[in-house]
Motif scaffolding. Sequence first.
Motif, PDB file in Angstrom:
ATOM      1  N   GLU A  55       0.818  -1.212   0.000  1.00 41.78           N
ATOM      2  CA  GLU A  55       0.000   0.000   0.000  1.00 41.78           C
ATOM      3  C   GLU A  55       0.852   1.261   0.000  1.00 41.78           C
ATOM      4  OE1 GLU A  55      -2.989  -0.290  -0.703  1.00 41.78           O
ATOM      5  OE2 GLU A  55      -3.115  -2.452  -0.380  1.00 41.78           O
ATOM      6  N   GLY A  56       2.116   1.141   0.439  1.00 44.06           N
ATOM      7  CA  GLY A  56       3.006   2.291   0.451  1.00 44.06           C
ATOM      8  C   GLY A  56       3.878   2.407  -0.781  1.00 44.06           C
ATOM      9  N   GLY A  57       3.650   1.530  -1.769  1.00 49.49           N
ATOM     10  CA  GLY A  57       4.410   1.622  -3.015  1.00 49.49           C
ATOM     11  C   GLY A  57       5.885   1.333  -2.860  1.00 49.49           C
ATOM     12  N   GLY A  58       6.231   0.504  -1.870  1.00 47.57           N
ATOM     13  CA  GLY A  58       7.636   0.200  -1.634  1.00 47.57           C
ATOM     14  C   GLY A  58       7.942  -1.266  -1.842  1.00 47.57           C
ATOM     15  N   HIS A  59       8.762  -1.826  -0.959  1.00 44.85           N
ATOM     16  CA  HIS A  59       9.223  -3.203  -1.107  1.00 44.85           C
ATOM     17  C   HIS A  59       9.335  -3.824   0.281  1.00 44.85           C
ATOM     18  CE1 HIS A  59      11.176  -6.597  -3.023  1.00 44.85           C
ATOM     19  NE2 HIS A  59      12.201  -6.492  -2.207  1.00 44.85           N
ATOM     20  N   ALA A  60       8.957  -5.101   0.408  1.00 51.39           N
ATOM     21  CA  ALA A  60       8.987  -5.804   1.692  1.00 51.39           C
ATOM     22  C   ALA A  60      10.143  -6.796   1.733  1.00 51.39           C
ATOM     23  CB  ALA A  60       7.664  -6.541   1.920  1.00 51.39           C
ATOM     24  N   GLN A  61      10.758  -6.922   2.904  1.00 54.63           N
ATOM     25  CA  GLN A  61      11.833  -7.886   3.111  1.00 54.63           C
ATOM     26  C   GLN A  61      11.597  -8.602   4.443  1.00 54.63           C
ATOM     27  OE1 GLN A  61      14.309  -8.390   0.941  1.00 54.63           O
ATOM     28  NE2 GLN A  61      15.094  -6.489   0.103  1.00 54.63           N
ATOM     29  N   PHE A  62      11.992  -9.886   4.500  1.00 53.76           N
ATOM     30  CA  PHE A  62      11.902 -10.658   5.738  1.00 53.76           C
ATOM     31  C   PHE A  62      13.289 -11.140   6.124  1.00 53.76           C
ATOM     32  CE2 PHE A  62       7.647 -10.727   4.096  1.00 53.76           C
ATOM     33  CZ  PHE A  62       6.845 -10.658   5.221  1.00 53.76           C
ATOM     34  N   ILE A  63      13.646 -10.979   7.393  1.00 59.20           N
ATOM     35  CA  ILE A  63      14.946 -11.406   7.890  1.00 59.20           C
ATOM     36  C   ILE A  63      14.716 -12.501   8.912  1.00 59.20           C
ATOM     37  CG2 ILE A  63      17.041 -10.705   9.090  1.00 59.20           C
ATOM     38  CD1 ILE A  63      14.981  -7.996   7.505  1.00 59.20           C
ATOM     39  N   THR A  64      15.024 -13.739   8.555  1.00 57.80           N
ATOM     40  CA  THR A  64      14.775 -14.870   9.444  1.00 57.80           C
ATOM     41  C   THR A  64      16.010 -15.752   9.519  1.00 57.80           C
ATOM     42  OG1 THR A  64      13.895 -16.217   7.632  1.00 57.80           O
ATOM     43  CG2 THR A  64      12.310 -14.913   8.892  1.00 57.80           C
ATOM     44  N   GLY A  65      16.023 -16.620  10.528  1.00 55.55           N
ATOM     45  CA  GLY A  65      17.107 -17.589  10.651  1.00 55.55           C
ATOM     46  C   GLY A  65      18.463 -16.908  10.694  1.00 55.55           C
ATOM     47  N   ALA A  66      19.364 -17.372   9.849  1.00 55.20           N
ATOM     48  CA  ALA A  66      20.725 -16.836   9.828  1.00 55.20           C
ATOM     49  C   ALA A  66      20.874 -15.676   8.845  1.00 55.20           C
ATOM     50  CB  ALA A  66      21.703 -17.957   9.463  1.00 55.20           C
ATOM     51  N   ASP A  67      19.766 -15.177   8.291  1.00 50.12           N
ATOM     52  CA  ASP A  67      19.838 -14.053   7.353  1.00 50.12           C
ATOM     53  C   ASP A  67      20.523 -12.854   7.993  1.00 50.12           C
ATOM     54  OD1 ASP A  67      18.433 -15.501   5.510  1.00 50.12           O
ATOM     55  OD2 ASP A  67      16.537 -14.430   5.791  1.00 50.12           O
ATOM     56  N   MET A  74      20.561  -8.871   8.077  1.00 52.90           N
ATOM     57  CA  MET A  74      19.618  -7.809   7.774  1.00 52.90           C
ATOM     58  C   MET A  74      20.208  -6.802   6.783  1.00 52.90           C
ATOM     59  SD  MET A  74      17.720  -5.199  10.482  1.00 52.90           S
ATOM     60  CE  MET A  74      17.534  -6.526  11.658  1.00 52.90           C
ATOM     61  N   GLN A  75      21.518  -6.571   6.883  1.00 52.40           N
ATOM     62  CA  GLN A  75      22.138  -5.473   6.148  1.00 52.40           C
ATOM     63  C   GLN A  75      21.968  -5.544   4.625  1.00 52.40           C
ATOM     64  OE1 GLN A  75      23.346  -7.084   8.691  1.00 52.40           O
ATOM     65  NE2 GLN A  75      24.405  -5.772  10.152  1.00 52.40           N
ATOM     66  N   PRO A  76      22.275  -6.691   3.967  1.00 53.68           N
ATOM     67  CA  PRO A  76      22.135  -6.696   2.502  1.00 53.68           C
ATOM     68  C   PRO A  76      20.698  -6.478   2.043  1.00 53.68           C
ATOM     69  CG  PRO A  76      22.627  -8.920   3.329  1.00 53.68           C
ATOM     70  CD  PRO A  76      22.845  -7.967   4.454  1.00 53.68           C
ATOM     71  N   LYS A  77      19.731  -6.957   2.806  1.00 57.86           N
ATOM     72  CA  LYS A  77      18.340  -6.784   2.397  1.00 57.86           C
ATOM     73  C   LYS A  77      17.914  -5.322   2.522  1.00 57.86           C
ATOM     74  CE  LYS A  77      16.883 -11.534   3.149  1.00 57.86           C
ATOM     75  NZ  LYS A  77      15.777 -12.434   3.495  1.00 57.86           N
ATOM     76  N   VAL A  78      18.359  -4.681   3.575  1.00 58.25           N
ATOM     77  CA  VAL A  78      18.013  -3.268   3.753  1.00 58.25           C
ATOM     78  C   VAL A  78      18.696  -2.411   2.691  1.00 58.25           C
ATOM     79  CG1 VAL A  78      18.191  -1.301   5.328  1.00 58.25           C
ATOM     80  CG2 VAL A  78      17.562  -3.548   6.214  1.00 58.25           C
ATOM     81  N   MET A  79      19.919  -2.756   2.358  1.00 63.92           N
ATOM     82  CA  MET A  79      20.629  -1.961   1.347  1.00 63.92           C
ATOM     83  C   MET A  79      19.993  -2.148  -0.022  1.00 63.92           C
ATOM     84  SD  MET A  79      22.491  -0.445   3.350  1.00 63.92           S
ATOM     85  CE  MET A  79      23.237   0.604   2.119  1.00 63.92           C
ATOM     86  N   GLN A  80      19.441  -3.329  -0.299  1.00 61.26           N
ATOM     87  CA  GLN A  80      18.724  -3.497  -1.567  1.00 61.26           C
ATOM     88  C   GLN A  80      17.527  -2.563  -1.615  1.00 61.26           C
ATOM     89  OE1 GLN A  80      16.062  -6.690  -2.097  1.00 61.26           O
ATOM     90  NE2 GLN A  80      16.331  -6.849  -4.295  1.00 61.26           N
ATOM     91  N   SER A  81      16.802  -2.458  -0.505  1.00 62.04           N
ATOM     92  CA  SER A  81      15.644  -1.567  -0.475  1.00 62.04           C
ATOM     93  C   SER A  81      16.069  -0.105  -0.592  1.00 62.04           C
ATOM     94  CB  SER A  81      14.844  -1.787   0.809  1.00 62.04           C
ATOM     95  OG  SER A  81      14.207  -3.041   0.783  1.00 62.04           O
TER      96      SER A  81
END
Length: 817
Positions: free
Chosen positions: A452-464, A466-473
């Motif tokens: 609804e905010g016109g953005g992108h969602a990421q999930f950080i679970t297990g041994a993921d 967080m940093q690379p996923k946030v930088m992609q966004s």
Amino acid sequence: MVRSSFCDCAPNVNKQGKMECCGLLTAQKEQVPLKSIEVELEVRDHVATVVSTLNYENKEDKPLEAIFVFPLPGDAAVCHFSAQIGQTQIVAEVKEKQKAREEYDDSLSSGQQAFLLEESEQSPDIFTLSVGSLPPGESASIRLEYVTELAVQADDGLRFCLPAVLNPRYEPQGSEGASVQVTSVPASLVPYSLSFSVRVSSPRPISKVESSCSLEPLQYVNTEQTQATVKLAAGHKFDRDVELLIYYRDAHKPTAVVEAGQESAKPGSLMGDPVLMLSLYPEFPQSVMSSLASRGEFVLLLDRSGSMGCPTSNGKQQETRIASARDTLLLLLKSLPMGCYFNIYSFGSSFEHIFRKSVEYSEKNLEEALKKVEAMQANLGGTEILEPIKHIYSQPCIPNQPRQLFVFTDGEVFNTKEVIDLVKKNSGSHRCFSFGIGEGASSALINGLAKEGGGHAQFITGADRMQPKVMQSLRFALQPAVADISVTWNLPKGVSVTVLSPTITTIFQGQRSLIYAQLSGQSSKAAEGGVTVKYSLAGRPSENKLHFSLKPAEDTGLTFHRLGARSLIRSLEMDERDGEGQHDEGVKGKVVELSVQSGVSSSFTAFIAVNKGNNEPIQGPLMRRAIPAPIFVSGMYSPMCHGFMPSTGYCPSGMYMKKAMGLCRKSATAKRSLGMYMKKAMGLSRKSAPAKMSFDFNDEVTEPTQQPPRDPLLQLVSLQKASGCWLLDPALAAAVGKTSEEVENTKPSAVNQEVWATILALIWLHGSKMDAQEEWELLAMKAVSWLRAQNAPTVAESVVAANTLLGFSVQTDVLGL
């Protein structure tokens, strides 16, 4: 017929700190009646069909009613529900929710067997399954089927998540409405088993399948490697969601597939007409993508509730969610471009902001923000996310600085729909990027915020990490905004199209856009259609075209119809709520009609099945048994949450969720039994817990006293200045593994100290941290821009000297200089 409370005593903690879960056992100290869950997953390209079978057995001497509250993916289209009792199969019908509840209650009152499946009215990723009147010694198998889309990840993998963890959803005090009991236990105490098997098929070869859980080896079914099977290894501990990442070769090909309508359905109806699923992967010109935006207002919203003090995973490295979030904010802040504005909010039961309003990105403001980020702990109590978002939207936007909202949360909130409605209402003034941290984060909240905010969602679970996923966004946020998006159809004469999906408002490079459309009218089997997506990118008009056959594909069943119906139902449900708490009965009627017609669940309908072939009424009082859902949350006994308990001294096995499932039915018997059930379930006094909830969210969570040493990459990043440069000092020398004398003595004489320090940092990043390039790439680009602005004449000489000192051979052109 009277339903009794499932337990008259609250669970307690023994001297060893273990939880004694008497409320989860029968009177004979046997386990609850749910014995096992079998899940079969079939993935066709990027769509999944999930069939779950729940096996119940009543070993008591009285008839039982079993209640199971459990999570499903927030965007799932639940499309089948049936019960097998002996040789009798009962297929459920979709009916208006209140009518279904009344039929269920009436059936139990008359001694019949009945089964009810309903979606939460507050969050579409929570369901309640009621298995009524299971006679002594009898077994029942419940079959539940849903279809869902697989989300595209940063590395082109397709993500499927089977939610196995249902964490307490924090409910703000003062919320109105009826509560429902959700029984939760630590993962190690779940008394039923899970088996999980997967079959994958695709037009393209399958490269690999990965998981956060232990899998048996992947087995290819054919030589082309377009079909494969895999199973979850035995002994799943319910300590995490079951996450799969599926990789295809050549994953970014756009596709359009037509699915035939249901023969028994009325022509011209959604289920009777063919439905098209269009999958688009727009590719932007490299010339446009290489120039990232240097403007924007970046508002970062960080969850600091007690549950953020939990470890990010159950591995040996006990880094907490809040610690990982702090490191991520460091990287994100250092990567912001000069010329932008920023602010940081944090929230729990209350909220804070570092600056009164967003400030210009400068060294002074950056240092002040980082000092406060470093001191942030998971100590703000509950998860009241609505108020800080309201405050952010109340702030005037800064001219020529597009607002980008980044939300970091473990997603354990109750008022999901209210939060998403607010984001949608303000979608014209910003983009929202969301991050679900840890096991059990609400997929409905995280995906809903981004959608609804016109953005992108990421999930950080297990041994993921967080940093690379946030930088992609962040890269998405810095991409030029796509404007003037339009979709035009080229179809044969006599064929018309009705789009079932919401209007596309956002397109990102490398991300998929899905469109479902109903095709009405007649055409020859050989006919073709086409679709053109036009948009403006950085002021340049662009378009993507795709041609497709109108001949229906084989063996897709009604998957696209159900996903299309689900998409339309979700849009109508949002339209039904006008944002002021008022409800539109006309729109609600449309949702009910569409849900019944398509057989897809909604918040206004439920699946109801009654065993009318059972001629003899079931005798005796009906005992209620609550089936526990696995939990991953701080403050409860769990191997992953340090084994500590809330300081109040009570031991929660359930939670109060007002309105969550809306189970306060009309019948007096149901109201009485539900009230008794909820009051006795925990044995909690009003003094022992916050109002309306069974988890002490105001209990402060202390992080482990011994934090692991800071990662060398983060140590170097922390030294970078807002402008992009580094200073030549002992801290930089230590970060690159050298002494101060070594870095000073090897500096070319004509080179400025800051230029030398910045080149050293860049050489070290390229030489030793290429595996984490996506994490530091943006801040390195900022450093290169700073170097270019210095017009230093001795850059090439400095690169050679830095390579010699650090033992690397990084070329000048690789640095972008």
